[in-house]
Scaffold this motif. Structure first.
Motif, mmCIF file in Angstrom:
data_model
loop_
_atom_site.group_PDB
_atom_site.id
_atom_site.type_symbol
_atom_site.label_atom_id
_atom_site.label_comp_id
_atom_site.label_asym_id
_atom_site.label_seq_id
_atom_site.Cartn_x
_atom_site.Cartn_y
_atom_site.Cartn_z
ATOM 1 N N UNK A 144 8.586 -2.057 1.400
ATOM 2 C CA UNK A 144 8.558 -1.001 0.018
ATOM 3 C C UNK A 144 7.746 -1.606 -0.941
ATOM 4 N N UNK A 145 7.555 -0.751 -2.047
ATOM 5 C CA UNK A 145 6.548 -1.293 -3.052
ATOM 6 C C UNK A 145 7.448 -1.531 -4.305
ATOM 7 N N UNK A 155 -0.682 2.100 2.350
ATOM 8 C CA UNK A 155 -0.664 3.183 3.333
ATOM 9 C C UNK A 155 0.355 4.570 2.554
ATOM 10 N N UNK A 162 13.480 6.791 -9.313
ATOM 11 C CA UNK A 162 14.155 7.502 -10.400
ATOM 12 C C UNK A 162 13.499 8.669 -10.783
ATOM 13 N N UNK A 172 4.740 5.773 -0.132
ATOM 14 C CA UNK A 172 3.753 4.678 0.171
ATOM 15 C C UNK A 172 4.494 3.446 0.533
ATOM 16 N N UNK A 173 3.827 2.531 1.319
ATOM 17 C CA UNK A 173 4.392 1.416 1.661
ATOM 18 C C UNK A 173 3.114 0.343 1.644
ATOM 19 N N UNK A 202 5.208 0.232 -11.711
ATOM 20 C CA UNK A 202 5.735 0.324 -13.089
ATOM 21 C C UNK A 202 4.803 1.082 -13.975
ATOM 22 N N UNK A 209 13.005 1.046 -6.904
ATOM 23 C CA UNK A 209 14.204 2.085 -7.571
ATOM 24 C C UNK A 209 13.590 3.392 -7.778
ATOM 25 N N UNK A 263 4.632 4.617 -13.064
ATOM 26 C CA UNK A 263 5.810 5.356 -13.595
ATOM 27 C C UNK A 263 5.792 5.740 -14.877
ATOM 28 N N UNK A 298 9.595 0.455 -10.388
ATOM 29 C CA UNK A 298 10.047 1.826 -10.463
ATOM 30 C C UNK A 298 9.156 2.688 -10.177
ATOM 31 N N UNK A 299 9.880 3.876 -9.267
ATOM 32 C CA UNK A 299 9.196 4.774 -8.820
ATOM 33 C C UNK A 299 9.862 5.968 -9.267
ATOM 34 N N UNK A 300 9.137 6.475 -10.502
ATOM 35 C CA UNK A 300 9.400 7.621 -11.244
ATOM 36 C C UNK A 300 8.873 9.031 -10.609
ATOM 37 N N UNK A 301 9.607 9.830 -10.481
ATOM 38 C CA UNK A 301 9.235 11.124 -10.207
ATOM 39 C C UNK A 301 8.457 11.318 -8.699
ATOM 40 N N UNK A 302 7.198 12.141 -8.625
ATOM 41 C CA UNK A 302 6.209 12.356 -7.760
ATOM 42 C C UNK A 302 6.838 11.988 -6.224
ATOM 43 N N UNK A 303 6.917 10.661 -5.879
ATOM 44 C CA UNK A 303 6.926 10.452 -4.574
ATOM 45 C C UNK A 303 8.171 9.718 -3.842
ATOM 46 N N UNK A 304 9.266 10.199 -4.526
ATOM 47 C CA UNK A 304 10.423 9.601 -4.018
ATOM 48 C C UNK A 304 11.169 11.039 -3.132
#
Lengths: 180, 487
Positions: free
Chosen positions: A154-155, A127, B347, A135-136, B376, B345, B379, A158-164
């Protein structure tokens, strides 16, 4: 008239037989699925147990999700792999105030709520919270024909950029819903 | 009235026939999952000028022949390979939406060799790949062919040469040695197995080039010289790439015999190759392509931290950048740590371009994925589309995970991913990596993939690799050793 019937007949038969994908039930394992031309189908209509509207309510707060089955979906026009999928929309109202709402059910790739079959009574749910953008992922477990639990986590990874975003996730993460 | 009744009966029979056909079409495949996949090819002789896709074919012929003459003419001349093909008499082989065109090759000198130019249609990219096939047959057999006869085991008398690209070696026959013009390495096809569903598996090893020239002596491989490649001959899923160093084994990649090894130059198959032919792509367990990274002191230091953290309660992440001496540096300034007991995490995108990232998974009691998560991969694609990767072909992504058994580190894993085909990676990313939900929930959980934290590491690994392979992801996967980061 005869020609019309004949034409219709030929057309229907062609439609039915032209794309001869191998059909697998949604309970098949990856190791059973061979080739690149197949249709993973809800053969026994198991999706009917989740499709529809589910609601958690507490006074004037409620979380409502509506699920719809999409048949024979593929990820690109050139792909010969087809799937039955479930997508949905949701509305979260807290103390009478709408916190988050997705008013339209969109299939791949623009969905905000997706269910993936795991077992007849267990679906993996993904979702997107339209408020935070986060997202979860979790489980939707049917505990009786009209009752199910929803647990979101939580998924992993790594969550890079976009959705944090710094905005916290706004939707309920652990509720029991009733089928409407 | 009688006439009307007759018509109703006819209509009834017709409708019953339709119903029978429709129900047959739908139900039969479910019952015969493994039995009905044998491809049925349709073969016909055509004039190219009447072919539906003639513009694309003529374009390919142009590309192949580098010829400026009018290709709408009957004969096309390939000035590089010095042959003519006749476009008025072409064999068209069709299977579903795929097709192959076979042209007879004529030389301007006398030869007994029978040759064909084959254009193989790539439905996904709407392009053609070109091959030359040579048939090692006798005059009698040639005569038999010309009369429409059948030659047993013709495939064993046929050799295919890709034109233009090296990476089409999937059609070579066992024993053929193929030079890679990019690296100078040579590979020998060990075996080609075709399955009834159209899938093929190719195994090959690196060997000395004929005449002793051309092998890459900088190879750091460990001598486990097997390579496997899988694909589908009706779908261009060949992910072999011309950038392959030849110093690693990878699914869809090259072989890996080490020229420094005591067996260097031995073209006999190593014993361990006997069992390498399988229906699934093998995963590399040598990691020798990553030697520069794994030998870097910074990598070893940070990986020790990540490995130790798989039994803790956070995910730790580092960006990596190449130093001038070739080592990879994972600076403390590039370190990010997730919230305790929350998987994942967050980033930010890096300010400058990077060469690598490494991170760990951990088990917070809800299980953990023993391979890279969809997030991953998402990302990695985020870095790519934001132009934050210095050199995509050299980028390395590593994860260490605790495996399924949380009370022991015995089944813990280390995996690395590199990009072997940037075009395929970009296409795969456009399709699946624009949203983590697409890859994490849909792709990973579709029944043809089912990558899940509740199954064994081995099965996850197998399914993960197959998922990347089947979807032409352009990525290679390597399995590492937690206790020895140099391997």
């Amino acid at each position: 008239m005869k020609k019309l019937i004949l034409f219709t007949t030929v057309f229907v038969v062609m439609l039915s037989c032209s794309a001869q994908s191998i059909v697998y039930d949604i309970t098949a394992s990856p190791e059973q699925i061979v080739g690149d031309n197949y249709y993973i189908k809800d053969v026994n209509n198991q999706f009917s147990s989740v499709v529809g509207t589910w609601k958690w309510q507490d006074g004037i707060s409620y979380f409502e999700i509506t699920l719809q089955k999409f048949e024979m979906e593929s990820y690109s026009s050139s792909s010969t792999k087809y799937y039955d999928h479930i997508y949905g929309k949701y509305k979260y109202v807290e103390n009478g105030v709408v916190i988050a709402e997705v008013s339209q059910i969109n299939p791949f790739p623009n969905f905000k709520l997706v269910f993936s079959f795991d077992t007849p009574t267990k679906y993996i749910i993904g979702i997107n919270d339209v408020v935070s953008g986060k997202n979860k992922k979790g489980y939707f477990i049917i505990i009786s024909p009209n009752t199910a639990t929803l647990e979101l986590k939580d998924i992993e990874g790594v969550n890079i950029g976009g959705y944090n975003s710094i905005i916290p996730f706004s939707l309920p993460t652990s509720v029991t819903l009733t089928k409407q | 009235m009688k006439h009307k009744l007759k018509n109703y009966i006819k209509l009834g029979i017709l409708l019953f026939g339709i119903l029978f056909l429709v129900t047959n079409c739908e139900n039969e495949p479910i019952k015969e999952i493994h039995a009905i996949t044998k491809p049925s090819f349709k073969t016909s002789k055509i004039n190219l000028s009447n072919f539906k896709n003639k513009d694309k074919v003529f374009k390919k012929l142009n590309d192949v022949s580098k010829n400026t003459t009018n290709l709408q003419n009957r004969t096309v001349y390939d000035s590089i390979n010095n042959f003519f093909v006749n476009t008025e008499s072409v064999i068209l082989i069709e299977y579903e939406e795929y097709h192959w065109l076979t042209f007879n090759i004529e030389r301007d000198y006398e030869t007994n060799l029978l040759e064909n130019l084959i254009l193989k249609y790539n439905a996904e990219h709407d392009t053609y790949q070109a091959f030359i096939s040579e048939y090692d047959i006798t005059d009698e057999e040639r005569e038999l062919l010309s009369q429409g006869g059948f030659i047993p085991n013709l495939e064993h008398k046929t050799t295919f040469y890709p034109i233009v690209e090296f990476n089409n070696n999937i059609l070579n026959r066992p024993g053929d040695i193929i030079p890679d013009p990019i690296t100078g390495n040579c590979y020998m096809i060990d075996d080609v197995i075709r399955y009834t569903d159209g899938t093929f598996v190719v195994t090959y090893i690196q060997v000395d080039c004929p005449g002793g020239a051309g092998n890459n002596s900088n190879n750091n491989g460990d001598g486990n010289g097997s390579g496997t490649e899988t694909g589908n001959d009706t779908d261009n899923t060949d992910t072999n790439n011309s950038n392959n160093d030849g110093d690693s084994t990878q699914y869809g990649g090259g072989g890996g015999a080490d020229t420094n090894d005591e067996n260097a130059g031995d073209t006999n198959l190593p014993d361990d190759l006997d069992n390498t032919v399988a229906t699934l792509p093998n995963i590399d367990n040598t990691c020798n392509k990553l030697s520069k990274v794994s030998n870097s002191p910074s990598f070893q230091l940070r990986m020790q931290e990540l490995i130790a953290n798989t039994v803790n309660n956070t995910e730790i992440f580092y960006y990596g950048r190449h130093l001038n001496n070739g080592n990879m540096d994972y600076s403390a300034n590039d370190r990010y740590e997730g919230q305790p007991n929350f998987v994942g995490v967050d980033v930010p995108l890096p300010n400058t371009k990077v060469d690598s990232f490494i991170h760990n998974h951990f088990n917070n009691g809800n299980g953990t994925l023993s391979v890279f998560s969809g997030s991953d991969l998402y990302s990695l694609y985020e870095l790519y589309i934001n132009d934050k990767i210095k050199d995509l072909s050299k980028f390395v992504m590593v994860v260490t995970t605790p495996g399924n058994n949380i009370s022991s580190t015995d089944d813990d894993t280390v995996y690395a991913i590199t990009i072997n085909n940037s075009l395929e990676f970009a296409t795969f990313g456009t399709k699946f990596l624009t949203d983590p939900l697409i890859v994490d929930v849909l792709l990973y959980n579709d029944r043809d993939n089912k990558i899940d934290k509740n199954i064994s590491n081995e099965l996850n690994e197998e399914r993960f690799v197959r998922m990347l392979q089947k979807n032409s992801s352009g990525m290679s996967v390597y399995r590492g050793n937690r206790t020895n980061l140099n391997s």
